[in-house]
Design a protein around this motif. Structure first.
Motif, PDB file in Angstrom:
ATOM      1  N   ASP A   1       0.854  -1.194   0.000  1.00  0.00           N
ATOM      2  CA  ASP A   1       0.000   0.000   0.000  1.00  0.00           C
ATOM      3  C   ASP A   1       0.885   1.238   0.000  1.00  0.00           C
ATOM      4  OD1 ASP A   1      -1.698   2.171   0.618  1.00  0.00           O
ATOM      5  OD2 ASP A   1      -2.987   0.913   1.879  1.00  0.00           O
ATOM      6  N   LEU A   2       1.100   1.818  -1.171  1.00  0.00           N
ATOM      7  CA  LEU A   2       2.024   2.943  -1.308  1.00  0.00           C
ATOM      8  C   LEU A   2       1.562   4.172  -0.537  1.00  0.00           C
ATOM      9  CD1 LEU A   2       4.720   3.467  -2.767  1.00  0.00           C
ATOM     10  CD2 LEU A   2       3.398   4.595  -4.557  1.00  0.00           C
ATOM     11  N   GLU A   3       0.270   4.475  -0.586  1.00  0.00           N
ATOM     12  CA  GLU A   3      -0.239   5.664   0.110  1.00  0.00           C
ATOM     13  C   GLU A   3      -0.078   5.516   1.620  1.00  0.00           C
ATOM     14  OE1 GLU A   3      -1.959   4.042  -2.360  1.00  0.00           O
ATOM     15  OE2 GLU A   3      -1.547   5.525  -3.915  1.00  0.00           O
ATOM     16  N   ALA A   4      -0.374   4.331   2.156  1.00  0.00           N
ATOM     17  CA  ALA A   4      -0.194   4.098   3.602  1.00  0.00           C
ATOM     18  C   ALA A   4       1.281   4.200   3.974  1.00  0.00           C
ATOM     19  CB  ALA A   4      -0.756   2.733   3.992  1.00  0.00           C
TER      20      ALA A   4
ATOM     21  N   THR B   1      11.288  13.213  -0.948  1.00  0.00           N
ATOM     22  CA  THR B   1      12.209  13.943  -1.814  1.00  0.00           C
ATOM     23  C   THR B   1      11.830  13.819  -3.287  1.00  0.00           C
ATOM     24  OG1 THR B   1      13.690  12.021  -1.922  1.00  0.00           O
ATOM     25  CG2 THR B   1      14.147  13.699  -0.221  1.00  0.00           C
ATOM     26  N   ARG B   2      11.003  12.845  -3.599  1.00  0.00           N
ATOM     27  CA  ARG B   2      10.481  12.683  -4.963  1.00  0.00           C
ATOM     28  C   ARG B   2       9.089  12.078  -4.856  1.00  0.00           C
ATOM     29  NH1 ARG B   2      13.124   9.510 -10.110  1.00  0.00           N
ATOM     30  NH2 ARG B   2      11.600  10.286 -11.594  1.00  0.00           N
ATOM     31  N   PRO B   3       8.070  12.818  -5.251  1.00  0.00           N
ATOM     32  CA  PRO B   3       6.704  12.320  -5.148  1.00  0.00           C
ATOM     33  C   PRO B   3       6.517  11.023  -5.943  1.00  0.00           C
ATOM     34  CG  PRO B   3       6.716  14.657  -5.690  1.00  0.00           C
ATOM     35  CD  PRO B   3       8.130  14.171  -5.811  1.00  0.00           C
ATOM     36  N   ALA B   4       5.463  10.306  -5.630  1.00  0.00           N
ATOM     37  CA  ALA B   4       5.179   9.031  -6.291  1.00  0.00           C
ATOM     38  C   ALA B   4       5.156   9.189  -7.812  1.00  0.00           C
ATOM     39  CB  ALA B   4       3.853   8.474  -5.794  1.00  0.00           C
TER      40      ALA B   4
ATOM     41  N   GLY C   1       6.881  -1.713 -14.094  1.00  0.00           N
ATOM     42  CA  GLY C   1       6.714  -2.671 -13.004  1.00  0.00           C
ATOM     43  C   GLY C   1       5.956  -2.149 -11.811  1.00  0.00           C
ATOM     44  N   GLY C   2       5.766  -0.828 -11.691  1.00  0.00           N
ATOM     45  CA  GLY C   2       5.045  -0.339 -10.526  1.00  0.00           C
ATOM     46  C   GLY C   2       5.069   1.157 -10.349  1.00  0.00           C
ATOM     47  N   ARG C   3       5.047   1.569  -9.083  1.00  0.00           N
ATOM     48  CA  ARG C   3       4.986   2.979  -8.698  1.00  0.00           C
ATOM     49  C   ARG C   3       5.815   3.128  -7.431  1.00  0.00           C
ATOM     50  NH1 ARG C   3       2.264   7.332  -9.990  1.00  0.00           N
ATOM     51  NH2 ARG C   3       1.427   8.735  -8.418  1.00  0.00           N
ATOM     52  N   ARG C   4       6.525   4.257  -7.276  1.00  0.00           N
ATOM     53  CA  ARG C   4       7.332   4.466  -6.070  1.00  0.00           C
ATOM     54  C   ARG C   4       7.487   5.938  -5.744  1.00  0.00           C
ATOM     55  NH1 ARG C   4      13.448   2.679  -7.963  1.00  0.00           N
ATOM     56  NH2 ARG C   4      14.241   4.758  -8.405  1.00  0.00           N
ATOM     57  N   PHE C   5       7.916   6.195  -4.500  1.00  0.00           N
ATOM     58  CA  PHE C   5       8.311   7.542  -4.081  1.00  0.00           C
ATOM     59  C   PHE C   5       9.642   7.428  -3.350  1.00  0.00           C
ATOM     60  CE2 PHE C   5       6.021   6.020  -0.345  1.00  0.00           C
ATOM     61  CZ  PHE C   5       6.758   6.513   0.724  1.00  0.00           C
TER      62      PHE C   5
ATOM     63  N   MET D   1      15.913   6.855   0.663  1.00  0.00           N
ATOM     64  CA  MET D   1      15.364   5.533   0.397  1.00  0.00           C
ATOM     65  C   MET D   1      14.165   5.690  -0.525  1.00  0.00           C
ATOM     66  SD  MET D   1      15.527   3.958   4.274  1.00  0.00           S
ATOM     67  CE  MET D   1      15.085   2.291   3.749  1.00  0.00           C
ATOM     68  N   ALA D   2      13.586   4.573  -0.939  1.00  0.00           N
ATOM     69  CA  ALA D   2      12.384   4.607  -1.750  1.00  0.00           C
ATOM     70  C   ALA D   2      11.446   3.515  -1.264  1.00  0.00           C
ATOM     71  CB  ALA D   2      12.717   4.399  -3.224  1.00  0.00           C
ATOM     72  N   VAL D   3      10.172   3.692  -1.549  1.00  0.00           N
ATOM     73  CA  VAL D   3       9.158   2.665  -1.294  1.00  0.00           C
ATOM     74  C   VAL D   3       8.431   2.443  -2.598  1.00  0.00           C
ATOM     75  CG1 VAL D   3       7.109   2.014   0.000  1.00  0.00           C
ATOM     76  CG2 VAL D   3       8.888   3.366   1.123  1.00  0.00           C
ATOM     77  N   TRP D   4       8.176   1.163  -2.938  1.00  0.00           N
ATOM     78  CA  TRP D   4       7.500   0.870  -4.190  1.00  0.00           C
ATOM     79  C   TRP D   4       6.407  -0.162  -3.991  1.00  0.00           C
ATOM     80  CZ3 TRP D   4       7.479  -3.362  -7.783  1.00  0.00           C
ATOM     81  CH2 TRP D   4       8.133  -4.505  -7.337  1.00  0.00           C
ATOM     82  N   VAL D   5       5.489  -0.156  -4.931  1.00  0.00           N
ATOM     83  CA  VAL D   5       4.412  -1.146  -4.999  1.00  0.00           C
ATOM     84  C   VAL D   5       4.371  -1.635  -6.440  1.00  0.00           C
ATOM     85  CG1 VAL D   5       2.573   0.531  -5.470  1.00  0.00           C
ATOM     86  CG2 VAL D   5       2.022  -1.619  -4.349  1.00  0.00           C
ATOM     87  N   SER D   6       4.146  -2.938  -6.613  1.00  0.00           N
ATOM     88  CA  SER D   6       4.098  -3.475  -7.965  1.00  0.00           C
ATOM     89  C   SER D   6       2.820  -3.033  -8.671  1.00  0.00           C
ATOM     90  CB  SER D   6       4.214  -5.000  -7.955  1.00  0.00           C
ATOM     91  OG  SER D   6       3.136  -5.561  -7.253  1.00  0.00           O
TER      92      SER D   6
END
Length: 115
Positions: free
Chosen positions: A70-73, A86-89, A94-98, A108-113
């Protein structure tokens, strides 16, 4: 169901992605899949990883990437804990990340497929 979080990718910045790729091929015998002229995914390195050879996209240091469901969470949790985006989604193959910087300074980054 709450989001899950696991570091599952490491992105290496490079001023010359092809030279970095050649180095890893020669030194460690890793193989690669290229996604365009400046991005090279590393295979057989023990963890999924890639080389970002586009200076405009590269971070200052290796980028640990956390996978979530859950990228928003995840973004809300990062911001509530004191992280700064530092960089919006954005979408990528392959997916989406911020990207974010944790309070100690590590980007760091967080991603969702992709669904």
């Amino acid at each position: 169901m709450s989001a899950t979080y696991q570091i599952d990718y490491l992105e290496f910045p490079s001023t010359d992605g092809l030279k970095t790729r050649r180095f890893f091929e020669e030194a460690f015998e890793w193989s690669f899949v290229s996604y365009g002229p400046t991005y090279h995914a590393i295979e057989a390195a023990g963890i999924d990883a890639g080389i970002q050879g586009n200076a405009a996209e590269a971070t200052d240091a290796p980028l640990p990437v956390v996978r979530t469901t859950d990228l928003e969470a995840a973004q809300r949790a990062v911001e509530l804990a004191g992280g700064v985006v530092t960089r919006p989604a954005f979408d990528f193959p392959g997916g989406r990340r911020f990207h974010f910087r944790e309070p100690g300074g590590c980007e760091m980054a967080v991603w969702v497929s992709a669904p």
